[in-house]
Design a protein around this motif. Structure first.
Motif, PDB file in Angstrom:
ATOM      1  N   VAL A  91     -35.825 -29.776   4.384  1.00  0.00           N
ATOM      2  CA  VAL A  91     -35.202 -28.469   4.158  1.00  0.00           C
ATOM      3  C   VAL A  91     -35.031 -27.755   5.497  1.00  0.00           C
ATOM      4  O   VAL A  91     -35.783 -28.001   6.435  1.00  0.00           O
ATOM      5  CB  VAL A  91     -36.038 -27.591   3.204  1.00  0.00           C
ATOM      6  N   PRO A  92     -34.059 -26.861   5.594  1.00  0.00           N
ATOM      7  CA  PRO A  92     -33.869 -26.092   6.828  1.00  0.00           C
ATOM      8  C   PRO A  92     -34.680 -24.815   6.817  1.00  0.00           C
ATOM      9  O   PRO A  92     -35.166 -24.372   5.773  1.00  0.00           O
ATOM     10  CB  PRO A  92     -32.382 -25.777   6.795  1.00  0.00           C
ATOM     11  N   ARG A  93     -34.842 -24.220   7.974  1.00  0.00           N
ATOM     12  CA  ARG A  93     -35.467 -22.907   8.087  1.00  0.00           C
ATOM     13  C   ARG A  93     -34.816 -22.160   9.244  1.00  0.00           C
ATOM     14  O   ARG A  93     -34.356 -22.763  10.212  1.00  0.00           O
ATOM     15  CB  ARG A  93     -36.988 -23.007   8.306  1.00  0.00           C
ATOM     16  N   LEU A  94     -34.741 -20.841   9.113  1.00  0.00           N
ATOM     17  CA  LEU A  94     -34.215 -19.971  10.170  1.00  0.00           C
ATOM     18  C   LEU A  94     -32.824 -20.423  10.626  1.00  0.00           C
ATOM     19  O   LEU A  94     -32.568 -20.622  11.806  1.00  0.00           O
ATOM     20  CB  LEU A  94     -35.182 -19.951  11.359  1.00  0.00           C
ATOM     21  N   CYS A  95     -31.916 -20.546   9.665  1.00  0.00           N
ATOM     22  CA  CYS A  95     -30.569 -21.041   9.948  1.00  0.00           C
ATOM     23  C   CYS A  95     -29.477 -20.028   9.635  1.00  0.00           C
ATOM     24  O   CYS A  95     -28.314 -20.398   9.456  1.00  0.00           O
ATOM     25  CB  CYS A  95     -30.309 -22.330   9.172  1.00  0.00           C
ATOM     26  N   ALA A  96     -29.815 -18.743   9.550  1.00  0.00           N
ATOM     27  CA  ALA A  96     -28.834 -17.734   9.144  1.00  0.00           C
ATOM     28  C   ALA A  96     -27.621 -17.686  10.073  1.00  0.00           C
ATOM     29  O   ALA A  96     -26.501 -17.415   9.632  1.00  0.00           O
ATOM     30  CB  ALA A  96     -29.499 -16.360   9.073  1.00  0.00           C
ATOM     31  N   GLN A  97     -27.821 -17.948  11.349  1.00  0.00           N
ATOM     32  CA  GLN A  97     -26.699 -17.867  12.295  1.00  0.00           C
ATOM     33  C   GLN A  97     -25.653 -18.945  12.048  1.00  0.00           C
ATOM     34  O   GLN A  97     -24.536 -18.844  12.557  1.00  0.00           O
ATOM     35  CB  GLN A  97     -27.222 -17.955  13.727  1.00  0.00           C
ATOM     36  N   TRP A  98     -26.015 -19.979  11.275  1.00  0.00           N
ATOM     37  CA  TRP A  98     -25.057 -21.049  11.003  1.00  0.00           C
ATOM     38  C   TRP A  98     -24.581 -21.033   9.554  1.00  0.00           C
ATOM     39  O   TRP A  98     -24.001 -21.999   9.074  1.00  0.00           O
ATOM     40  CB  TRP A  98     -25.693 -22.397  11.337  1.00  0.00           C
ATOM     41  N   VAL A  99     -24.849 -19.933   8.857  1.00  0.00           N
ATOM     42  CA  VAL A  99     -24.336 -19.740   7.496  1.00  0.00           C
ATOM     43  C   VAL A  99     -23.264 -18.672   7.562  1.00  0.00           C
ATOM     44  O   VAL A  99     -23.483 -17.602   8.136  1.00  0.00           O
ATOM     45  CB  VAL A  99     -25.459 -19.320   6.520  1.00  0.00           C
ATOM     46  N   SER A 100     -22.136 -18.943   6.972  1.00  0.00           N
ATOM     47  CA  SER A 100     -21.029 -17.995   7.033  1.00  0.00           C
ATOM     48  C   SER A 100     -21.424 -16.674   6.384  1.00  0.00           C
ATOM     49  O   SER A 100     -22.095 -16.636   5.347  1.00  0.00           O
ATOM     50  CB  SER A 100     -19.803 -18.563   6.316  1.00  0.00           C
ATOM     51  N   ALA A 101     -20.986 -15.583   7.022  1.00  0.00           N
ATOM     52  CA  ALA A 101     -21.281 -14.243   6.507  1.00  0.00           C
ATOM     53  C   ALA A 101     -20.081 -13.640   5.803  1.00  0.00           C
ATOM     54  O   ALA A 101     -20.076 -12.458   5.474  1.00  0.00           O
ATOM     55  CB  ALA A 101     -21.726 -13.327   7.641  1.00  0.00           C
TER      56      ALA A 101
END
Length: 907
Positions: free
Chosen positions: A835-845
């Motif tokens: 699973v990933p963690r701390l990946c908000a910068q690579w999720v489209s907003a």
């Protein structure tokens, strides 16, 4: 049967045992094996939670009674399912229908139950010798008598008289009133408080009773019995007494012996006088009744401090999962962002202190205002014990003063000195409190010496880290004095910790509300993947049957509310900019009257709890949401005890705060004021109609939510996958198989639409690629589908999850710290979890984004395949096959292409 997954159900008159039985087919289809039921014993009429027990030996008739429970158990057995039952050994309700309590009020020390409750019959206050303080009046006694609200009343069917006040009744002790054969009307007339003579007779009658009625605010300073926390409606039970133990456990032991219950959940175990002894006694009692089961399934509600390990002397299967909830949340928060948010909070609050200072201040408040009586009793007991054991000659005042400083710095819920031997853990805890307290009394040599004597006295006797002191054996009097003092000490630290942190600091300190949660500490903001693995490996060694929770009836925020707020730790600059915008919107009146800290926490509550289907143009839905947040806001203000409190509510401040909230959401001042005044009632339709979706900050709030929601959903799916695959038994809180954006109770105890959830599950194709649900992720079906698939996986591989090894896998590449990977294996069966963690910068907003990660970010990042993990695997979510070669890297961009999480089974 062994439990593989539980679902926590809150039973009450609106959701009975029969209604729980109707849900069994759905839970069975979902993959749940056990219903984890809130207390079923008879409780105060109308109870919504069941912890206010009035008869522990009878199934609550409001839930359907024992017949309904037997039908529920039979229906579960038919499907090879079972029950984990919540029981309450620590306290009972001070209610007229509690026959034990009523008998104590009637007969005092002559009552059979006089020693069943934790009552000090000889307190320092001589006016309470042989009496029970009854702090249940809304005014002082003289005012109540003068207003005639307190009166004598005949209970003719029972052939007795009662004292009645405020809708509550109290008994008359035998021999304190004239002959029962007298005319009841005449007796009442003689004690009529509307005349001076009658009022005096009634007052004299009250003085003869075994209880002392007084204003509720007397409890903090005069109470002579142990309460549950500071709740005068709940009295402590002396379950350490074998007769009391048997009476309290009569019902659950019988149900367990009959096979109707498979395990027990123990509420507030730290409130007991001897929790270690209790757990051993309970275990043996259960083994005696079911000798075929070697280790009974017992889980305890226990709050562990960060990095605190459950004492191995507890003979239990584990905790209810608050520790796991904290660990999982911590690994999904950014440590760097935590430091930035802490700095931002210091700007907002204009206070340079960290969370530790808030806790210290709150503990002093509790000791000086809320637990005064408990503190003074402990000081008296401690002073007597010190003197009896020759530990110096000191005044009660000095012991009380130093004790206060020591208690204010106690780092965990409690120590466990009941066995007479201080473990290394106990010694470490007491020495840490001693060192902390020393820094606050550094200017007083005498107080420092007394502090040292107190700490040494607590640790007196054998310790695991050294030899016993060369002292003569204690006399029986010394032993008794020590036991009483230690008991008082260890029964005060848990409520002090809970009320200070959970019910005060969590509403005062707001760096990020997702880290203000039951089982958490704001000072412990984040942890690494390696630390998360360590916790799981330790749990796999001893507590495999403990629960894994991410939501509960006690949580401050829903699991998906927290998951979304965690994103802010990764996007601090964006959050700071948004807060500046909302602050600019705040007009001068609100800016002057409402502390900025309160506004800052309201913004977080709105962002975290905003429903995914809520749009600002829907005034009715927005008003309903605003009402939910306003109810949380009022509770938050009162728990913080700054601008308002439960004891002295500042209604004007609360109304202004709610008005600010509704104006934020787009209502003009007049309409916002109307909505603010009616948060306990359906929203005023005329006021709702005045909503303007383009005014206030509502457009900005909605845009911000839409921007962080996809990343929050990734966090939600990650925490769901981890809860279902790490060592332990996953617990589902009622209704959270769909998105859970709830706030603190009562918001987190709202009715659940089970028919809709069952319909959703039936419509799901168990063979489908779950990625097909991602475009529709806002409806919650993706969460339910992931849950269902993993529960079925646990059903297919029970040995892997119940007994299998837990082996962290090495991640490599430039984003290796952004992956959590491990293998569960047993008897040749292997399951890999990534699973990933701390990946908000690579999720489209963008507003149309789905909760998935841009694969271009991963590049060289992946998982090293160990020698024993090679072979062909199938992803349980997508059905895609992966060929793993030992000694190579399995690329993250391959694993996480369709779904944000991957769970692989060896094909």
């Amino acid at each position: 049967m062994k439990a593989r997954a539980t679902v926590r159900l809150q039973l009450h008159s609106g959701f009975t045992l029969e209604q729980a039985r109707e849900c069994i087919p759905y839970f069975c289809s979902l993959g749940i094996t056990h219903l984890y039921l809130s207390p079923i014993s008879s409780a105060v009429p109308g109870s919504t939670h069941g912890y206010d027990v009035i008869d522990p030996a009878r199934v609550n008739p409001e839930l359907g009674g024992e017949a309904a429970f037997e039908r529920l158990a039979a229906a579960l057995r038919d499907r090879h399912m079972g029950i984990l039952l919540d029981i309450v050994p620590n306290h009972m309700a001070t209610h007229a229908q509690n026959k034990w309590w009523w008998d104590v009020l009637t007969h005092g020390l002559k009552s059979r139950y006089a020693r069943w409750f934790d009552i000090d019959w000889l307190p320092a206050d001589v006016s309470l010798h042989g009496k029970v303080l009854a702090p249940f009046l809304g005014t002082d006694l003289e005012t109540a008598l003068g207003s005639a609200r307190l009166c004598l009343s005949p209970d003719e069917p029972a052939g007795r008289f009662l004292i009645e006040v405020g809708g509550a009744a109290y008994p008359i002790a035998p021999g304190t009133l004239m002959d029962k054969q007298a005319d009841p009307a005449a007796v009442v007339a003689l004690h009529d408080p509307r005349s001076p003579e009658g009022r005096q007779r009634l007052k004299e009658l009250l003085l003869k009773q075994n209880y002392c009625l007084c204003h509720w605010n007397n409890a903090a300073t005069r109470i002579n019995w142990r309460r549950f926390f500071e709740i005068s409606g709940l009295i402590g039970v002396r379950v350490e007494d074998s007769e009391v133990f048997d009476a309290v456990h009569q019902l659950p032991m019988r149900l367990y012996q009959e096979g109707l219950v498979d395990g027990l959940r123990i509420d507030h175990v730290d409130g007991l006088a001897q929790p270690l002894q209790y757990s051993e006694r309970l275990r043996e009692a259960m083994r005696l009744r079911r000798p075929d089961i070697d280790e009974p399934w017992i889980v305890i509600e226990k709050i562990l401090a960060p990095n605190e390990i459950l004492d191995e002397r507890f003979r239990v299967s584990g905790t209810t999962g608050y520790d796991f909830m904290d660990q999982l949340a911590a690994v999904l928060h950014s440590a760097k962002g935590g430091r930035q948010l802490t700095a931002l909070w210091k700007e907002v609050s204009e206070c340079p202190d960290g969370p530790e200072a808030y806790v210290h201040e709150a503990r002093l408040l509790m000791l000086r205002r809320h637990f005064v009586a408990e503190r003074k009793v402990l000081a008296r007991r401690l002073c007597e014990a010190l003197q009896a054991n020759g530990a110096g000659d000191q005044s009660l005042e000095s012991v009380d003063r130093v004790l206060e400083g020591f208690l204010a710095e106690f780092p965990v819920y409690r120590s466990y000195l009941e066995g007479g031997v201080a473990t290394r853990r106990d010694e470490s805890v007491i020495r840490e409190a001693q060192a902390r307290a020393r820094s606050h009394i550094k200017d007083s040599k005498s107080d420092q010496d007394l502090l040292d004597r107190i700490a040494d006295w607590l640790l007196a006797g054998n310790t695991e880290s050294g030899q016993p002191p060369d002292k003569p054996a204690r006399t029986p009097e010394q032993t008794l004095a020590r036991r009483l003092a230690v008991r008082r000490f260890e029964q005060l630290t848990p409520p002090l910790a809970a009320k200070s942190l959970e019910d005060t600091v969590f509403y005062r300190y707001g760096a990020l509300l997702s880290r203000n949660e039951v089982g958490s500490e704001p000072s412990y903001f984040a942890q690494t993947a390696a630390e998360f693995h360590e916790h799981n490996a330790r749990r796999n060694e001893r507590f495999r049957e403990g629960l894994l929770a991410t939501a509960s009836h006690d949580h401050k925020r829903g699991e998906d509310t927290r998951a979304r707020l965690a994103v802010l730790s990764e996007q601090v600059d964006r959050w700071r900019h948004a807060c500046a915008e909302w602050e600019e919107w705040t007009n001068a009146e609100f800016a002057h009257a409402l502390p900025r800290t309160e506004r800052y926490m309201v913004w977080q509550a709105l962002i975290g709890a905003w429903p995914l289907d809520l749009v600002r143009q829907d005034a009715v839905a927005l008003a309903e949401f605003g009402t939910r947040v306003a109810q949380w806001q009022r509770k938050a203000l009162r728990e913080a005890k700054l601008s308002s409190s439960w004891f002295e509510p500042n209604i004007q401040h609360e109304l202004l705060s709610a008005q600010y909230l509704f104006q934020l959401l787009g209502w003009p001042r007049s309409a916002a004021g109307i909505l603010a005044e009616k948060t306990d009632k359906p929203a005023d339709s005329t006021a709702v109609a005045k909503h303007d979706p383009d005014s206030g900050a509502v457009a900005s709030l909605q845009d911000f939510v839409l921007g962080v929601a996809p990343s929050g959903a990734v966090n939600s799916l990650v925490q769901l996958v981890l809860r279902l695959t790490v060592p332990g038994i996953p617990d589902l809180y009622q209704g959270t198989e769909w998105w859970d954006f709830s706030l603190v109770d009562p918001d987190n105890r709202r009715a659940v639409d089970y028919p809709a959830r069952e319909l959703s599950l039936r419509a799901f194709d168990t063979r489908s690629d779950l990625a097909a649900l991602l475009p529709h992720w806002r409806d919650g079906r993706i969460k339910q589908a992931v849950l269902h698939r993993l529960l079925k996986l646990r059903d297919a591989y029970p040995g892997v999850f119940a007994e299998g090894a837990y082996e962290p896998m090495e991640s490599v590449g430039h984003l290796r710290d952004h992956l959590i990977a491990f293998c569960r294996q047993q008897a040749g069966h292997r399951i890999l979890v990534v699973v990933p963690r701390l990946c908000a910068q690579w999720v489209s907003a963008s507003h149309e984004a789905i909760p998935n990660i841009n694969m271009t970010c991963w590049k060289d990042t992946g998982i090293m395949v160990s020698a024993d993990c090679g072979g062909m695997y199938r992803d349980v979510f997508s059905g895609r096959h992966h060929h793993l070669k030992a000694g190579t890297t399995l690329k993250a961009e391959q694993l996480l292409a369709e779904m944000p999480c991957a769970v692989l089974t060896a094909a």
